[in-house]
Every structure is written in C-alpha cells, then in structure tokens.
Design a protein around this motif. Structure first.
Motif, mmCIF file in Angstrom:
data_model
loop_
_atom_site.group_PDB
_atom_site.id
_atom_site.type_symbol
_atom_site.label_atom_id
_atom_site.label_comp_id
_atom_site.label_asym_id
_atom_site.label_seq_id
_atom_site.Cartn_x
_atom_site.Cartn_y
_atom_site.Cartn_z
ATOM 1 N N GLY A 249 0.833 -1.190 0.000
ATOM 2 C CA GLY A 249 0.000 0.000 0.000
ATOM 3 C C GLY A 249 0.868 1.240 0.000
ATOM 4 N N ALA A 250 0.552 2.185 -0.839
ATOM 5 C CA ALA A 250 1.369 3.392 -0.967
ATOM 6 C C ALA A 250 1.063 4.390 0.149
ATOM 7 N N TYR A 251 2.090 5.117 0.540
ATOM 8 C CA TYR A 251 1.955 6.252 1.448
ATOM 9 C C TYR A 251 1.343 5.878 2.786
ATOM 10 N N SER A 252 1.996 4.950 3.472
ATOM 11 C CA SER A 252 1.519 4.579 4.801
ATOM 12 C C SER A 252 1.783 5.674 5.818
ATOM 13 N N ARG A 253 2.781 6.534 5.543
ATOM 14 C CA ARG A 253 3.043 7.666 6.422
ATOM 15 C C ARG A 253 2.344 8.902 5.883
ATOM 16 N N LEU A 254 2.450 9.990 6.619
ATOM 17 C CA LEU A 254 1.869 11.232 6.168
ATOM 18 C C LEU A 254 2.510 11.653 4.852
ATOM 19 N N ARG A 255 1.718 12.228 3.955
ATOM 20 C CA ARG A 255 2.246 12.636 2.656
ATOM 21 C C ARG A 255 3.424 13.592 2.821
ATOM 22 N N LEU A 256 3.368 14.465 3.832
ATOM 23 C CA LEU A 256 4.467 15.406 4.034
ATOM 24 C C LEU A 256 5.757 14.663 4.356
ATOM 25 N N SER A 257 5.643 13.635 5.199
ATOM 26 C CA SER A 257 6.826 12.848 5.528
ATOM 27 C C SER A 257 7.383 12.171 4.298
ATOM 28 N N GLU A 258 6.498 11.657 3.436
ATOM 29 C CA GLU A 258 6.947 11.024 2.203
ATOM 30 C C GLU A 258 7.708 12.021 1.346
#
Length: 280
Positions: A249-258
C-alpha cells in the motif's frame, strides 16, 4: 471464481517495450477472464531540428508527414492489441488519447478499471505522466512492470508487505484476485512487535488467517531490517523468496513525511527490479 479482476487497463504503444507490457496485461486479463482496455497516447511525431524552418507548402508537408507517422504508429498499436487479445482469448478495446492530455484527464480512463498496468519506464503515456499523481488522482491500483523483467509469470509467487496500516489493508483488498490465484504468498512483516491497537499479541497472525479463509496459500514471515531500510529489507526478502510480484500500500506515512524523507513507497518505486502492485 468469485475473486476476479473484471476490467484491466494498460498504457502501451507499438514499440518493443509497448508490446511487452501489452502482452503482460493481456496474459493477466486472460488469467482473470477480464476485459482489457488498451490506452495509447498519440505520439507528438518527429520534431524538426531547432535550426530548421518551414514555410507555406513546406510547412504543410511537415504536418502531413507527422500525421502520417502518427497514424501508422496507432494502426500498429491497434493491430498489436488485436493480436494479443486473440492470443489470450480476451475481449479488448482500443482508446487513443492526446499526448498533451493532463494527468487528471488520463486518470479518467483508469477510473472504472480494477487495475492499471504500466511499464517502467512508461510507454504510451501522455506527456504529464506521473505514477504518484495517477495513484493519488485515480484511486486505482497500479501494476508496474520494469522493462528489464522478462519472466513468463507475474503473480505466481507474491510477497505481500504488511504493516497493519490502512493503505496495507487496502492493498490486500485490491490485490485479492491475484492473491487467491498465486501459488505462494509470503505475508511479510518488517520489525513488527506485539502492540495493542495495531499488530496485536501475535503480529500478522490475524491477517494470515483472514487470507487463508479466502483460499490464499499464505505463509507468515516476520523479519528484522537490521541496518537496512524497510524498502531494502522488502526487496532482499522478495529476492530470496524468488518472488515475481511485490504487493504493498502506498503512502503509509503522512504525505508530508513522504515528500521530505522519501519513504518506503518512493524507495520501492525507484529501486525495485520486480513488478510492483501498488495500491493507493
């Protein structure tokens, strides 16, 4: 079989790489008894040298030659789709989109599909193509196949990355038609510790049981990353298991962190030599 993909779309063209990704998609559509939608962005045609000029009738001749080249490429692409559909005994349709079409407009062609298949590097895509943007705007999972991948199978031996997150759970649901038909599925956990409210007392056990009840031939594997990143650990384990597909699954963390730190999603998209099933 109740778990099947019904509509699969693929970006392709008449090049060797385009025909390769088309055959991957057609083979998958045949296995899933799915309808295949072949999408091809019309090429902008040959570009004249920067120091070349054309006026009057000469300009018309350049335009005519470019249009003829585009027509030939599209005809070859359509013929390739028809041949692939006949070879794999599937129904298919051919869609042509402008090369200048925006990413959001291109996403509409995938909006009503169960899966979008693309090559890496991308072929047959519009000028503004972006894997991450397509995931974010369409909400449709992507199967991304590297041009260097020449195995006859995709999805016989799957590594399913599991971290008990919402995106990981979405990936399980999206990929279930492939999981139930795979010969083996390794449910992979990285650095998972018993934790109330997330993994529970036995990390991965509940998901493994869930998959088994759906008929998936699943084996639970929990490993430590040691001095490697999570993405590196996933790739190393997939290689050791001779996997032909990684599901995550994509982007398990916050988008900003990515965006700031990179993250597992970007690392896998950038470095994986294996086909990736990416769920938004």
């Amino acid at each position: 079989m109740s778990h099947l993909l019904k509509d699969i779309a693929v970006f392709f063209d008449a090049s060797d790489a385009g025909r390769q990704i088309l055959d991957c998609a057609a083979q998958l559509a045949g296995a899933q008894q799915a309808h295949l939608i072949g999408i091809c962005a019309a090429s902008p045609g040959e570009q004249p040298p920067q120091d070349a000029y054309a006026f009057g009738p000469a300009l018309e001749d350049v335009a005519a030659r470019q249009q003829s080249a585009r027509d030939t490429q599209l005809l070859q692409a359509g013929q390739a789709l028809a041949i692939a559909a006949a070879r794999h005994d599937i129904h298919a349709e051919f869609r042509v989109i402008p090369y200048s079409e925006s990413g959001s407009a291109a996403a509409l062609h995938a909006l009503y599909c169960d899966l979008l298949v693309v090559a890496e590097p991308a072929v047959g895509t519009p000028l503004s193509w972006s894997t991450t943007r397509m995931l974010q705007t369409s909400g449709v999972p992507l199967l991304r196949v590297p041009a260097t991948w020449h195995s006859e199978t995709i999805g016989r031996h799957i590594v399913l990355a599991w971290n008990a997150s919402r995106p990981a759970r979405r990936a399980v649901a999206d990929a279930l038609p492939l999981l139930v038909t795979a010969a083996t599925v390794d449910l992979l956990l990285i650095d998972a510790q018993p934790q109330t409210g997330r993994y529970g007392d036995d990390p991965g056990a509940d998901m493994a049981a869930y998959l088994a009840r759906h008929g998936v031939h699943v084996e639970l594997r929990s490993i430590a990353s040691h001095d490697h990143s999570v993405a590196e650990a996933i790739l190393a384990e997939a290689g050791a298991r001779h996997a032909d597909l990684i599901v995550f699954g994509a982007y398990s963390r916050l988008r900003l962190s990515e965006a700031v730190f990179g993250g597992v999603t970007r690392s896998l998209l950038a470095a994986s030599p294996l086909p990736l099933f990416v769920s938004p």
